[in-house]
Design a protein around this motif. Structure first.
Motif, PDB file in Angstrom:
ATOM      1  N   ALA A 170      40.654  44.697  28.304  1.00 36.52           N
ATOM      2  CA  ALA A 170      41.989  44.931  27.759  1.00 36.52           C
ATOM      3  C   ALA A 170      43.041  44.691  28.839  1.00 36.52           C
ATOM      4  N   ARG A 171      42.695  45.036  30.096  1.00 41.57           N
ATOM      5  CA  ARG A 171      43.632  44.785  31.205  1.00 41.57           C
ATOM      6  C   ARG A 171      43.754  43.287  31.480  1.00 41.57           C
ATOM      7  N   VAL A 172      42.657  42.567  31.358  1.00 40.30           N
ATOM      8  CA  VAL A 172      42.713  41.111  31.508  1.00 40.30           C
ATOM      9  C   VAL A 172      43.616  40.520  30.425  1.00 40.30           C
ATOM     10  N   LEU A 173      43.506  41.056  29.221  1.00 34.72           N
ATOM     11  CA  LEU A 173      44.324  40.573  28.113  1.00 34.72           C
ATOM     12  C   LEU A 173      45.809  40.843  28.365  1.00 34.72           C
ATOM     13  N   THR A 174      46.092  41.907  29.099  1.00 32.66           N
ATOM     14  CA  THR A 174      47.479  42.200  29.456  1.00 32.66           C
ATOM     15  C   THR A 174      48.096  41.053  30.250  1.00 32.66           C
ATOM     16  N   GLU A 175      47.284  40.427  31.139  1.00 30.55           N
ATOM     17  CA  GLU A 175      47.781  39.295  31.913  1.00 30.55           C
ATOM     18  C   GLU A 175      48.112  38.111  31.007  1.00 30.55           C
ATOM     19  N   ALA A 176      47.347  37.939  29.933  1.00 30.36           N
ATOM     20  CA  ALA A 176      47.638  36.865  28.977  1.00 30.36           C
ATOM     21  C   ALA A 176      48.928  37.135  28.222  1.00 30.36           C
ATOM     22  N   ASN A 177      49.322  38.393  28.168  1.00 33.85           N
ATOM     23  CA  ASN A 177      50.509  38.783  27.410  1.00 33.85           C
ATOM     24  C   ASN A 177      51.774  38.805  28.269  1.00 33.85           C
ATOM     25  N   LEU A 222      43.034  34.554  28.276  1.00 31.22           N
ATOM     26  CA  LEU A 222      42.453  34.698  26.932  1.00 31.22           C
ATOM     27  C   LEU A 222      41.007  34.220  26.920  1.00 31.22           C
ATOM     28  N   SER A 223      40.741  33.109  27.574  1.00 29.83           N
ATOM     29  CA  SER A 223      39.391  32.539  27.572  1.00 29.83           C
ATOM     30  C   SER A 223      38.422  33.406  28.370  1.00 29.83           C
ATOM     31  N   ILE A 224      38.912  34.030  29.449  1.00 28.33           N
ATOM     32  CA  ILE A 224      38.061  34.904  30.253  1.00 28.33           C
ATOM     33  C   ILE A 224      37.571  36.080  29.424  1.00 28.33           C
ATOM     34  N   VAL A 225      38.434  36.630  28.597  1.00 29.48           N
ATOM     35  CA  VAL A 225      38.032  37.752  27.743  1.00 29.48           C
ATOM     36  C   VAL A 225      36.875  37.335  26.837  1.00 29.48           C
ATOM     37  N   SER A 226      36.950  36.134  26.280  1.00 28.07           N
ATOM     38  CA  SER A 226      35.880  35.665  25.389  1.00 28.07           C
ATOM     39  C   SER A 226      34.556  35.535  26.132  1.00 28.07           C
ATOM     40  N   SER A 227      34.553  34.898  27.284  1.00 26.05           N
ATOM     41  CA  SER A 227      33.300  34.716  28.023  1.00 26.05           C
ATOM     42  C   SER A 227      32.754  36.047  28.520  1.00 26.05           C
ATOM     43  N   ASN A 228      33.640  36.971  28.903  1.00 24.99           N
ATOM     44  CA  ASN A 228      33.190  38.298  29.325  1.00 24.99           C
ATOM     45  C   ASN A 228      32.467  39.031  28.207  1.00 24.99           C
ATOM     46  N   PHE A 229      33.028  38.962  27.003  1.00 22.95           N
ATOM     47  CA  PHE A 229      32.414  39.673  25.879  1.00 22.95           C
ATOM     48  C   PHE A 229      31.086  39.042  25.470  1.00 22.95           C
ATOM     49  N   ASP A 230      30.946  37.738  25.623  1.00 25.37           N
ATOM     50  CA  ASP A 230      29.653  37.109  25.322  1.00 25.37           C
ATOM     51  C   ASP A 230      28.546  37.743  26.159  1.00 25.37           C
ATOM     52  N   GLU A 231      28.774  37.840  27.464  1.00 29.56           N
ATOM     53  CA  GLU A 231      27.749  38.418  28.346  1.00 29.56           C
ATOM     54  C   GLU A 231      27.554  39.904  28.055  1.00 29.56           C
ATOM     55  N   PHE A 232      28.627  40.609  27.769  1.00 32.68           N
ATOM     56  CA  PHE A 232      28.544  42.034  27.463  1.00 32.68           C
ATOM     57  C   PHE A 232      27.646  42.286  26.258  1.00 32.68           C
ATOM     58  N   VAL A 266      36.331  46.685  20.417  1.00 25.54           N
ATOM     59  CA  VAL A 266      36.266  45.233  20.619  1.00 25.54           C
ATOM     60  C   VAL A 266      36.945  44.509  19.464  1.00 25.54           C
ATOM     61  N   HIS A 267      36.806  45.013  18.252  1.00 25.14           N
ATOM     62  CA  HIS A 267      37.514  44.395  17.123  1.00 25.14           C
ATOM     63  C   HIS A 267      39.027  44.439  17.347  1.00 25.14           C
ATOM     64  N   GLU A 268      39.532  45.547  17.885  1.00 22.95           N
ATOM     65  CA  GLU A 268      40.970  45.642  18.166  1.00 22.95           C
ATOM     66  C   GLU A 268      41.391  44.576  19.187  1.00 22.95           C
ATOM     67  N   ILE A 269      40.628  44.487  20.266  1.00 19.65           N
ATOM     68  CA  ILE A 269      40.959  43.523  21.321  1.00 19.65           C
ATOM     69  C   ILE A 269      40.819  42.096  20.806  1.00 19.65           C
ATOM     70  N   PHE A 270      39.744  41.843  20.056  1.00 23.15           N
ATOM     71  CA  PHE A 270      39.488  40.520  19.491  1.00 23.15           C
ATOM     72  C   PHE A 270      40.648  40.080  18.599  1.00 23.15           C
ATOM     73  N   SER A 271      41.106  40.969  17.738  1.00 19.56           N
ATOM     74  CA  SER A 271      42.221  40.641  16.833  1.00 19.56           C
ATOM     75  C   SER A 271      43.496  40.369  17.614  1.00 19.56           C
ATOM     76  N   HIS A 272      43.753  41.189  18.626  1.00 15.31           N
ATOM     77  CA  HIS A 272      44.958  41.006  19.433  1.00 15.31           C
ATOM     78  C   HIS A 272      44.887  39.695  20.204  1.00 15.31           C
ATOM     79  N   GLN A 273      43.718  39.380  20.733  1.00 17.71           N
ATOM     80  CA  GLN A 273      43.504  38.149  21.492  1.00 17.71           C
ATOM     81  C   GLN A 273      43.813  36.921  20.639  1.00 17.71           C
TER      82      GLN A 273
END
Length: 721
Positions: free
Chosen positions: A20-27, A40-50, A87-94
């Protein structure tokens, strides 16, 4: 995330908040547009591994021990529910940010995403021709099974799914190629990973327009299914279970065991499904056939898998929409023409990447390979780059007759295949390769060079907080130490003896090793700080790391807090410690910095009643690092370097533009300059410091003046003055 009884945040939810903090940088509007897209792309790749590792592990745990709660008091099922919700909240915001902010702003700057429905006639013709010539020959349409079973779905691959209906008389079609009347005509096409996903459309203006490979396949996919029309379609990606561990007791050949793990990972079951929202009927079939629940499904708009969009940031002609270049600076202390051996005999060297160049590390290894007086090289390799120059240098050293010993960690998750290849390649050239300590990962970063000199054998050591990887050294903030300190060099020799062969645990005088004594040393230093501390003269601990989740360390910090010790923590990712609780952690503050470089260094400082100590380490304060990995913590004692580390820590804690502060309720607040306060951006300040140091050193380097004279003419002729 917290729990009043145990005083720990949940590890998984804490890690999600990092994203969510990484997403703040995108905002952040002040960030360049293409850098915002990268975040934005970093958040996606991070969640894949998670999901592949942590969520998959929780699902296994929910089946085996469903009632076993973690330190925060949450059962596996409760964690899975809370993870899905957040994650759904972050995903939607992303995806909203991409759709409503980033893409429209990029379009105004001349870089536009064009979906097929908005193609011009020329673009549609281009896309159709491109599909026919470059994509169609690569595609293999797969039908669903006899009872609607899905074909094999590969992990992290994009697929297009088509729901078909006949447009011709199916009586004329052989039954083998025609679905039964009661079955859905569902077909799948893997989107070719070998083709660049971003497809640039022809343009007569300076504006750049692009579409996606999956868009073109959806738009022209009907050509794959003669006799059918496409009723519905979508793009989806499955994230599959990668939480496999090797049975180290069963296998004698460890490399063979790791290859089994890789094979199992390729055939694992889906854990998460992301898909476009273009077909609820196909989504329902996918959920049913994969055995997932609705909380495992993440619907985007028309674009999924944002990780690959980071390639847009490299598009030429848009440099003003990227960060201004910060060229890595060569350390002035190593700019002399002296050999590194001569420099290191005089003083230790601290290297801080990516502000400073990684070249000194490569120079150190290259000099060792080519120097005829170097007898042996020993090093650990955890993660390296795809075409690592270090590997080639080690091979060259072995060919020149030097004894080269390399510990290659085969259990480095998602780098297992690469490391197996490196191990085999190195062995081919005569390198002594050690791979595998039962039930432990070797995560320590060390390089030892043994050199024959006039006064005997001298050893030179390099130790680091980050991997021997010249590519990540441009993106990750890490610190390393070069030294010829005899005590550290002797400890380094002992360390390699312990991890490479049969050896009883030996005492090291200056280095601390997990899982032997690193954790006990940390606990001792925290307790020591507590003993020195009073209300009038409080102790001080400053620590920077990636993650903090070890219960014993956290409890010790709580005890130190109650003895008035001031504790300042800089934790990039996971933090299960709860700050700001009276009589528990009111003297503890936690910040996390997210900026253009990934914060990866581990720095620990203890005031120690005035006899200050500072350490660098490969280890985070996590149970896995302290109890289940081979890690190293090493001191920085040279006066100027010690002060530099201390200054770096203070600078990080003074950041008021990119630092987030952890609150007692588990939320994070972005720090901002107070009224009259000067804005401080730690990473920018660090770069400017190293830049100024390099420029000052260049001015101070004595320059030789070239005197130009005319040569005398032949004897008898006039001489020049």
């Amino acid at each position: 995330m917290g729990n009043k009884k145990t005083h720990f945040f949940n590890r998984e939810l804490s890690w999600i908040e990092f994203n969510a903090r990484v997403l703040t940088e995108a905002n952040r509007k002040e960030n360049p547009l293409l850098e915002r897209l990268k975040f934005l792309s970093i958040v996606s790749s991070n969640f894949d591994e998670f999901f592949m590792v942590r969520v998959a592990g929780l699902k296994h745990q929910a089946k085996i021990n469903p009632n076993e709660a973690d330190s925060s008091g949450l059962t596996p099922l409760k964690q899975l529910t809370l993870i899905s919700e957040r994650v759904h909240e972050i995903f939607s915001h992303q995806h909203m940010m991409l759709r409503e902010h980033i893409f429209p702003l990029l379009g105004k700057k001349g870089l536009s995403y064009i979906p097929p429905e908005d193609f011009t006639e020329a673009e549609r013709q281009f896309a159709g021709n491109f599909f026919q010539k470059h994509i169609f020959p690569l595609l293999t349409p797969l039908k669903s099974g006899k009872n609607g079973e899905l074909p094999y779905i590969a992990n992290l691959r994009l697929y297009a799914a088509f729901l078909l209906k006949p447009i011709i008389d199916t009586k004329n079609i052989h039954p083998a190629f025609c679905p039964a009347a009661e079955e859905k005509a569902l077909a799948f096409v893997q989107i070719p990973p070998a083709v660049q996903r971003i497809i640039w459309l022809p343009s007569e203006s300076k504006k750049q327009r692009f579409t996606l490979l999956d868009d073109i396949i959806l738009a022209f996919g009907t050509r794959l299914f003669e006799g059918y029309s496409v009723d519905q379609s979508l793009v989806f990606k499955a994230v599959c279970d990668a939480a496999f561990t090797v049975d180290e007791e069963r296998h004698e050949d460890f490399m063979e065991a790791m290859e089994e793990i890789l094979a199992a990972r390729r055939a694992s079951v889906p854990i998460r499904l992301t898909c476009t929202d273009t077909s609820s009927e196909i989504t329902k079939i996918l959920v049913e056939k994969t055995g997932l629940s609705s909380q495992d499904v993440y619907k985007a708009g028309k674009i999924i898998d944002l990780s690959s969009l980071s390639n847009l940031a490299e598009k030429s002609g848009f440099s003003k929409h990227r960060y201004p270049a910060w060229k890595p600076l060569y350390p002035p202390s190593l700019m002399q023409n002296e050999a590194m051996w001569d420099i290191l005999k005089q003083r230790d060297i601290l290297l801080h990447v990516p502000y400073e160049s990684y070249d000194p590390v490569l120079r150190f290894i290259n000099d060792a390979a080519d120097d005829p007086d170097v007898l042996a090289i020993k090093m650990t390799l955890y993660r390296t780059s795809g075409k690592s120059p270090i590997i080639k240098t080690l091979e060259r050293a072995a060919r020149k007759g030097k004894q080269v010993t390399v510990f290659v960690e085969l259990k480095a998750r998602f780098d297992e295949k690469r490391n197996i290849s490196w191990a085999q390649q190195l062995m081919h050239f005569g390198v002594i390769v050690v791979h595998g300590i039962a039930n432990l990962k070797v995560h320590a970063k060390m390089l030892l060079v043994v050199r024959r000199e006039s006064d005997g054998i001298v050893r030179y050591v390099h130790m680091a907080t980050g991997n021997y990887n010249e590519k990540t050294a441009r993106l990750y903030s890490d610190i390393s130490l070069f030294t010829s300190n005899p005590e550290i060099a002797n400890d380094a020799t002992v360390f390699f003896n312990m991890i490479s062969g049969y050896s009883a645990i030996q005492t090291m005088r200056r280095l601390y090793m997990a899982p032997v004594n690193l954790k006990s040393r940390l606990l001792y230093m925290i307790e020591r700080e507590k003993m020195h501390s009073t209300r009038e003269t409080p102790g001080l601990i400053m620590a920077k790391m990636n993650s903090l989740a070890d219960p014993d360390i956290i409890k010790a910090l709580y005890d130190a807090n109650n003895a008035h010790v001031r504790i300042m923590l800089n934790v990039r990712g996971i933090c299960t410690l709860v700050p700001g609780i009276r009589k528990q952690s009111e003297n503890i503050s936690v910040i996390s910095i997210v900026d253009r470089f990934l914060e990866h260094s581990r720095i620990f400082y203890f005031q120690n009643g005035g006899a200050e100590e500072a350490y660098l380490s490969s280890a985070d304060w996590m149970s896995r690092n302290l109890d289940r990995r081979v890690e190293l913590m090493f001191p920085v004692t040279q006066k100027d370097l010690f002060q530099e580390l201390k200054d770096i820590l203070h600078l990080y804690f003074s950041d008021n533009t990119h630092a987030h502060e952890l609150n007692a309720d588990g939320t994070w607040s972005l720090k901002k300059p107070r009224s009259g306060e000067i804005p401080v951006r730690a990473q920018e300040s660090l770069y400017n410091k190293y830049k100024q140091r390099a420029e000052t050193a260049n001015k101070e380097i004595p320059r030789l003046f070239t005197v130009r004279r005319k040569e005398p003419r032949e004897r008898g002729g006039p001489k020049s003055l």
